[in-house]
Design a protein around this motif. Structure first.
Motif, PDB file in Angstrom:
ATOM      1  N   UNK A  80       0.815  -1.211   0.000  1.00 38.44           N
ATOM      2  CA  UNK A  80       0.000   0.000   0.000  1.00 38.44           C
ATOM      3  C   UNK A  80       0.855   1.271   0.000  1.00 38.44           C
ATOM      4  N   UNK A  81       1.921   1.280   0.768  1.00 32.04           N
ATOM      5  CA  UNK A  81       2.763   2.470   0.895  1.00 32.04           C
ATOM      6  C   UNK A  81       3.858   2.474  -0.162  1.00 32.04           C
ATOM      7  N   UNK A  82       4.049   3.613  -0.819  1.00 27.94           N
ATOM      8  CA  UNK A  82       5.080   3.746  -1.849  1.00 27.94           C
ATOM      9  C   UNK A  82       6.207   4.685  -1.438  1.00 27.94           C
ATOM     10  N   UNK A  83       5.886   5.729  -0.686  1.00 29.60           N
ATOM     11  CA  UNK A  83       6.866   6.796  -0.449  1.00 29.60           C
ATOM     12  C   UNK A  83       7.722   6.591   0.798  1.00 29.60           C
ATOM     13  N   UNK A  84       7.141   6.102   1.883  1.00 30.48           N
ATOM     14  CA  UNK A  84       7.837   5.945   3.160  1.00 30.48           C
ATOM     15  C   UNK A  84       8.543   7.234   3.580  1.00 30.48           C
ATOM     16  N   UNK A  85       7.796   8.323   3.540  1.00 33.24           N
ATOM     17  CA  UNK A  85       8.309   9.622   3.971  1.00 33.24           C
ATOM     18  C   UNK A  85       8.604   9.602   5.466  1.00 33.24           C
ATOM     19  N   UNK A  86       9.735  10.197   5.855  1.00 32.85           N
ATOM     20  CA  UNK A  86      10.115  10.259   7.266  1.00 32.85           C
ATOM     21  C   UNK A  86       9.569  11.545   7.879  1.00 32.85           C
ATOM     22  N   UNK A  87       8.537  11.402   8.676  1.00 40.08           N
ATOM     23  CA  UNK A  87       7.968  12.542   9.394  1.00 40.08           C
ATOM     24  C   UNK A  87       8.525  12.588  10.812  1.00 40.08           C
ATOM     25  N   UNK A  88       8.787  13.790  11.329  1.00 36.37           N
ATOM     26  CA  UNK A  88       9.122  13.873  12.752  1.00 36.37           C
ATOM     27  C   UNK A  88       7.900  13.501  13.588  1.00 36.37           C
ATOM     28  N   UNK A  89       8.128  12.787  14.685  1.00 32.70           N
ATOM     29  CA  UNK A  89       7.036  12.339  15.540  1.00 32.70           C
ATOM     30  C   UNK A  89       7.244  12.866  16.960  1.00 32.70           C
ATOM     31  N   UNK A  90       6.209  13.472  17.500  1.00 28.52           N
ATOM     32  CA  UNK A  90       6.198  13.882  18.907  1.00 28.52           C
ATOM     33  C   UNK A  90       5.213  12.967  19.622  1.00 28.52           C
ATOM     34  N   UNK A  91       5.699  12.274  20.622  1.00 26.38           N
ATOM     35  CA  UNK A  91       4.860  11.268  21.287  1.00 26.38           C
ATOM     36  C   UNK A  91       4.775  11.527  22.788  1.00 26.38           C
ATOM     37  N   UNK A  92       3.559  11.486  23.298  1.00 26.43           N
ATOM     38  CA  UNK A  92       3.313  11.635  24.732  1.00 26.43           C
ATOM     39  C   UNK A  92       2.559  10.413  25.230  1.00 26.43           C
ATOM     40  N   UNK A  93       2.993   9.863  26.346  1.00 24.72           N
ATOM     41  CA  UNK A  93       2.290   8.764  27.003  1.00 24.72           C
ATOM     42  C   UNK A  93       1.769   9.284  28.335  1.00 24.72           C
ATOM     43  N   UNK A  94       0.498   9.691  28.348  1.00 21.68           N
ATOM     44  CA  UNK A  94      -0.043  10.346  29.531  1.00 21.68           C
ATOM     45  C   UNK A  94      -0.338   9.371  30.667  1.00 21.68           C
ATOM     46  N   UNK A  95      -0.194   8.062  30.431  1.00 25.64           N
ATOM     47  CA  UNK A  95      -0.311   7.121  31.548  1.00 25.64           C
ATOM     48  C   UNK A  95       0.841   7.306  32.524  1.00 25.64           C
ATOM     49  N   UNK A  96       1.874   8.033  32.102  1.00 29.94           N
ATOM     50  CA  UNK A  96       3.002   8.350  32.988  1.00 29.94           C
ATOM     51  C   UNK A  96       2.843   9.713  33.638  1.00 29.94           C
ATOM     52  N   UNK A  97       1.694  10.343  33.432  1.00 26.21           N
ATOM     53  CA  UNK A  97       1.503  11.713  33.897  1.00 26.21           C
ATOM     54  C   UNK A  97       1.013  11.851  35.317  1.00 26.21           C
ATOM     55  N   UNK A  98       0.821  10.732  36.029  1.00 26.96           N
ATOM     56  CA  UNK A  98       0.400  10.820  37.415  1.00 26.96           C
ATOM     57  C   UNK A  98      -1.047  11.207  37.581  1.00 26.96           C
ATOM     58  N   UNK A  99      -1.366  11.798  38.727  1.00 23.88           N
ATOM     59  CA  UNK A  99      -2.756  12.156  39.032  1.00 23.88           C
ATOM     60  C   UNK A  99      -2.852  13.512  39.707  1.00 23.88           C
ATOM     61  N   UNK A 100      -1.813  14.328  39.548  1.00 24.29           N
ATOM     62  CA  UNK A 100      -1.810  15.652  40.179  1.00 24.29           C
ATOM     63  C   UNK A 100      -1.220  16.666  39.212  1.00 24.29           C
ATOM     64  N   UNK A 101      -1.437  17.930  39.526  1.00 27.20           N
ATOM     65  CA  UNK A 101      -0.910  19.009  38.694  1.00 27.20           C
ATOM     66  C   UNK A 101       0.607  18.917  38.596  1.00 27.20           C
ATOM     67  N   UNK A 102       1.261  18.732  39.722  1.00 28.49           N
ATOM     68  CA  UNK A 102       2.719  18.701  39.727  1.00 28.49           C
ATOM     69  C   UNK A 102       3.257  17.497  38.953  1.00 28.49           C
TER      70      UNK A 102
END
Length: 384
Positions: A80-102
């Motif tokens: 299906x894919x022909x180009x395989x363009x390399x895009x920059x990726x920004x990834x956040x996993x909010x399961x590591x974000x705790x349960x408080x503001x700090x």
């Protein structure tokens, strides 16, 4: 990890790169992933229960969007894919974000520091988290010359855990500030993908980002997470034979027992394909045992926060009706216990008529887990 007859089952592994490089069995979803990125909308939200493969999906997306063609050899996406363009990726996993503001601030600060180092961004003490996020997106675009992909996994984890605590309002305020940047930078963004379990609509992801498409009920993505009957036939025959042999079951009985325990999920009334809980199914094959793996992994820990009088109401939840507008678009904090139970995997779609969904308990594992929660400790018995 489990190695059976030279085949490796990816028990507890969420890294697509590790799965592919180290020869673990991979159920190929790459055709669905390609379609979602290339034929779908720019801003996408997917809700699925805990431990249903969302993190593996996000990791696979990252590898694809980064153009890691070598990891996809032999998979459907190669046709299906022909180009395989390399895009920059920004990834956040909010399961590591705790349960408080700090805790959320600390997590985002650490992640942003890493990207700021990668893109040589100088920050000043007065820069807020939202300003830093904005700068990272623009720097990634300017450095690479390619639009940026942003992947936010388990966005709702801090909101779930802070719900009904004094921290919740502060947590939502951070979300409104930081994630409002996504809409402002849409010209720099290739694809924004957000996963979660429950839906909190009063934060920027759903209120400010009004062009976010919820694909959770789209028929073409019904099987994007979880395992279907056909995928079992195509991928797991040796493991099924081994499990049957160890337990004295024939092939049909092995299938039927696994189906009774772990199947029964449906995520779209237009496409009622049966979905097995992947976490429990893989663990059952790895151990050749039927157990409540999903519930034992902590899946029931948040129930008391969102469902009152579970013991009294449990019988009503197994055959309950809910408005389509409620299940598809309502905030979990105001949608009633049925909405939380559906989104978190304790109930599933059993039918649909004239704008109303019929919900019920999907399988034996979930029923057993729910009954064990409500029955007194000294009266617990297996549920037939």
């Amino acid at each position: 990890m489990a190695k059976l007859n030279g085949r490796r089952l990816p028990v507890g592994i969420q890294s697509f790169q590790k799965i592919r490089k180290e020869g673990y069995l991979y159920v190929d979803k790459t055709d669905i992933i390609w379609d979602m990125v290339n034929n779908g909308d720019q801003f996408v939200y997917l809700s699925r229960p805990r431990r249903f493969g969302k993190s593996v999906l996000v990791d696979t997306l990252q590898m694809y969007l980064e153009g890691r063609k070598e990891l996809f050899d032999g998979l459907k996406i190669m046709d299906m894919e022909e180009d395989w363009t390399r895009h920059p990726v920004i990834r956040l996993d909010m399961s590591r974000g705790g349960a408080s503001v700090e805790e959320i601030k600390s997590y985002l600060n650490n992640v942003f520091k890493s990207y700021e180092k990668d893109y040589h961004i100088n920050i000043s003490p007065e820069d807020t988290l939202s300003v830093r996020f904005d700068n990272i997106i623009k720097a990634a675009y300017n450095t690479s010359g390619q639009q940026v992909a942003i992947l936010i996994d388990e966005y709702d984890s801090p909101l779930q855990h802070s719900w009904k605590t004094p921290e919740h309002d502060g947590c939502t305020a951070i979300y409104r500030s930081v994630f409002a940047i996504l809409k402002a930078n849409d010209e720099f963004e290739k694809f924004v993908f957000i996963t979660g379990i429950t839906k909190f609509t009063q934060i920027s992801l759903f209120s400010s980002l009004n062009n976010l498409t919820n694909i959770s009920f789209f028929p073409q993505y019904a099987s994007i997470c979880g395992i279907t009957e056909q995928e079992i036939v195509d991928n797991f025959k040796p493991e099924l034979e081994r499990m049957g042999k160890q337990n004295g079951w024939d092939e049909q009985e092995t299938h039927d027992r696994l189906k009774e325990y772990y199947d029964g999920y449906h995520f779209c009334e237009e496409n009622m394909v049966d979905i097995y809980n992947p976490y429990s199914f893989i663990n059952a094959l790895a151990q050749s045992k039927l157990r409540t793996f999903w519930a034992s992994s902590g899946a029931t820990s948040l129930l008391p926060k969102f469902v009152n009088d579970l013991e009294i109401r449990l019988k009503d939840f197994d055959n309950c009706a809910i408005l389509g507008t409620t299940i598809e678009s309502s905030d979990v904090t105001g949608g009633g216990p049925e909405l939380f139970l559906y989104q978190s995997g304790y109930l599933t779609i059993k039918g649909y008529t004239n704008g109303i969904y019929l919900l019920g308990i999907p399988n034996h594992e979930v029923r057993q887990a729910l009954y064990e929660m409500v029955l007194p400790e000294n009266h617990k018995q297996p549920i037939p």
